[in-house]
Design a protein around this motif. Structure first.
Motif, short mmCIF file in Angstrom:
data_model
loop_
_atom_site.label_atom_id
_atom_site.label_comp_id
_atom_site.label_asym_id
_atom_site.label_seq_id
_atom_site.Cartn_x
_atom_site.Cartn_y
_atom_site.Cartn_z
N LYS A 9 44.70 46.89 49.09
CA LYS A 9 43.38 46.94 49.77
C LYS A 9 42.75 45.66 49.38
O LYS A 9 42.33 44.96 50.42
N TYR A 10 42.63 45.51 48.04
CA TYR A 10 41.89 44.15 47.80
C TYR A 10 42.53 42.93 47.87
O TYR A 10 41.83 41.80 48.21
N SER A 11 43.52 42.91 47.89
CA SER A 11 44.56 41.78 48.59
C SER A 11 44.27 41.33 49.86
O SER A 11 44.03 40.35 50.09
N LEU A 12 44.19 42.25 50.81
CA LEU A 12 44.09 41.94 52.08
C LEU A 12 42.58 41.45 52.17
O LEU A 12 42.30 40.64 53.21
N ARG A 13 41.69 41.91 51.42
CA ARG A 13 40.15 41.53 51.70
C ARG A 13 40.08 40.15 51.46
O ARG A 13 39.52 39.49 51.95
N TRP A 14 40.80 40.03 50.24
CA TRP A 14 40.55 38.41 49.51
C TRP A 14 41.22 37.44 50.62
O TRP A 14 41.10 36.38 50.65
N LYS A 15 42.63 37.76 51.15
CA LYS A 15 43.17 37.10 52.26
C LYS A 15 41.98 36.90 53.49
O LYS A 15 42.05 35.74 54.02
N ALA A 16 41.36 37.96 53.78
CA ALA A 16 40.31 37.73 54.83
C ALA A 16 39.22 36.80 54.32
O ALA A 16 38.66 35.71 55.17
#
Length: 580
Positions: free
Chosen positions: A514-521
């Motif tokens: 979840k947090y990895s996807l947000r940081w990619k964004a």
């Protein structure tokens, strides 16, 4: 007789052509470059060296070697100077001699004088040999044949660099390639089937006698690999050494070498003796530029640095395991600090692979206190298995202590399970005090800027840091992508790479994806905003006058058409949102 003469002729050419090439390529120190005229042979050699940098160098050099007699020598020299394995050399011998069976080269008959003549035509040109696993392995029969040449060993008489990573049964054959001219020797002994028997150990011990000119030595191996202590003490011109585990006597020998610049050391579980500690005092390791130490625990590390006084620019320390309370770690780092000259150290890495304790164990900020004296520090990389307790005050101390800092990484394995105490205020203070910082790796508490809407106010009165290009925020949690991305883009407009939750420390955490996807964004948003800022800069330059239009690259329409904004908005809507 003709075949025998060919071997003798080729053997004589080994030294003759090497001497002529050195003579032709040498530049007289008494004449400046503009005052002397290059000879034809020098000019030819320089042209061939330019060809050697081309991507299609092999085909070009081969074509030149076949062009005319005067091109053959230098072209073949460059073509054969670096060799990956013996496969290419064996495959240049007559097709009737060898065969390829299941990716392994084998001889079908005995080598003749004619075969050896062809071998010598190329062997004296080889300067560097990398013996490692390759697509074509050399079989046992070939090793046996090469071990009995009709001339004196070594097989490659002009070899200056040898990297040995062959199969265990071929290890004794390393003696065939040990030359008086060898300056670089790398032995990889990680493969488990290689047993350091007395015969193998005797080979390691006699290497310095066969290769007295070695200046760069590297022995990589598993725990229990052979001891090179006796051999090391025979070398007096070492520049770089990675010997594995060595004795106190060998360590003292290395400490007295005025040529030693790089030392990669594995310390025994048993600390060095008290007598050795006394001798490891100034001016020990007087010319040392880089020191890389690996130890099983803190005890041998403390004993090594107890009386030492050194001035390296680079210091890497890896501690396999720390038992007991973490209070011992600050004392050990304090010893390291006392041993190193404050104004010399520029790059410091401290890695702790394991600590005795549960997941609540943490490393306090006191660990970093002894390091504040290193005012010229450019890099600090600190990684431990457990959490590192940092706050705004500690980060501000670091910022003020290391104004020349270029890279800062502080990472704890279990930081994903604990709250973070560093706020964006301290992060900005760090950037203000360290204008050269290009890369950072710390976890922050983003709650102050973690909002859905972008604030209309310019953060920190328009302060921007134009050096920061990479940021790894580790296990930092965020809810909304837009606020964080806008903040980063304003504070660090040159930021190119942003990542979070992308470490081996976090892969098994339930919130990692979840947090990895947000940081990619966030990364995509920052990238888009940087492009928008660049467009705005171009618009300002264009409005300043037409004479600067030629300096602007990229072209395209600079009008605000919203295309970049739409792309970023789509990314955010899919990867951001409220906390479940």
């Amino acid at each position: 007789m003709e075949a025998k003469f060919s071997v003798q002729t080729a053997q004589g050419e080994r030294e003759t052509y090497s001497h002529l090439r050195q003579k032709d390529s040498g530049i007289s120190p008494s004449l400046s470059a503009s005052a002397r005229t290059l000879s034809i042979s020098e000019l030819r050699w320089k042209i061939f060296q330019l060809v050697d940098w081309e991507p299609s160098r092999k085909k070009t050099l081969l074509a030149l070697a076949l062009t005319c007699e005067s091109f053959t020598g230098p072209a073949l020299d460059l073509l054969w100077q670096n060799l990956d394995g013996l496969g290419p050399l064996v495959r240049c011998l007559p097709q009737s001699l060898w065969k390829l069976d299941k990716q392994e080269l084998e001889f079908q008959r005995a080598m003749t004088f004619d075969d050896w003549s062809i071998f010598c035509k190329y062997s004296h040109r080889i300067r560097s040999l990398h013996m490692r696993w390759s697509s074509y392995r050399v079989g046992t029969e070939i090793w046996g044949a090469l071990g009995c040449p009709p001339f004196s060993l070594p097989l490659l008489p002009n070899l200056t660099s040898l990297t040995w990573h062959a199969r265990s049964e071929a290890f004794p054959c390393i003696r065939l390639f040990l030359t008086q001219k060898l300056t670089t020797l790398n032995i990889n002994a990680y493969y488990p089937e290689l047993k350091f028997s007395p015969s193998v150990q005797s080979i390691l011990s006699c290497i310095p006698m066969l290769c007295p000119s070695v200046s760069h030595f590297d022995l990589q191996g598993r725990s229990g690999s052979g001891d090179t202590s006796i051999g090391l003490q025979c070398w007096s011109h070492l520049v770089s050494v990675k010997p594995g585990k060595i004795s106190d006597a060998a360590l003292l020998h290395l400490s007295n070498l005025p040529s030693l610049r790089e030392l990669y050391l594995k310390l025994h579980l048993t600390p060095i003796a008290a007598d050795t500690q006394k001798l490891l005092q100034y001016p020990a390791f007087s010319a040392l530029h880089k020191l890389d130490i690996t130890c099983e625990s803190l005890a041998p590390l403390d004993a090594f640095f107890e009386t030492l006084s050194i001035a390296p620019e680079i210091l890497f320390v890896t501690i396999i395991f720390i038992a007991g309370e973490d209070s011992a770690l600050p004392a050990s780092i304090s010893r390291i600090s006392n041993a190193c000259t404050y104004n010399a150290l520029k790059h410091l890495r401290i890695i702790v692979d394991g600590m005795d304790g549960d997941s609540n164990t943490s490393v306090s900020a006191a660990v970093f206190q002894p390091l504040y004296a290193f005012r010229n520090l450019r890099e600090l990389n600190f990684k431990v298995e457990y959490d590192v307790q940092l706050d705004d005050a500690t980060l501000l101390q670091m910022a003020k202590a290391w104004p020349l800092l270029e890279e800062l990484v502080i990472r704890g394995e279990y930081s994903a399970s604990t709250p973070h105490n560093i706020t964006p205020n301290a992060f900005v203070s760090l950037l203000q005090h360290c204008p050269r910082l290009t890369s950072i790796g710390i976890a922050l508490d983003w709650s102050d800027v973690d909002r859905r809407d972008i604030s209309s106010e310019i953060p920190y009165q328009g302060f921007s840091h134009n050096a920061l290009s990479e940021a790894d925020f580790g296990s930092s949690r965020i809810r909304h992508v837009t606020g964080v991305a806008a903040f980063l883009s304003a504070i660090a407009p040159k930021l190119e790479y942003v990542v979070g939750w992308d470490s081996d420390f976090h892969y098994d955490h339930e919130d990692c994806e979840k947090y990895s996807l947000r940081w990619k964004a966030v990364h995509h948003w920052v990238e888009a905003l940087r492009m928008v800022r660049e467009q705005e800069r171009k618009r300002i330059v264009l409005s300043a006058g037409g004479d600067v239009v030629g300096d602007i690259s990229g072209g395209g329409d600079d009008s605000e058409d919203g295309s970049g904004s739409e792309s970023g908005s789509n990314q955010v809507s899919s990867d951001s949102g409220e906390e479940e």
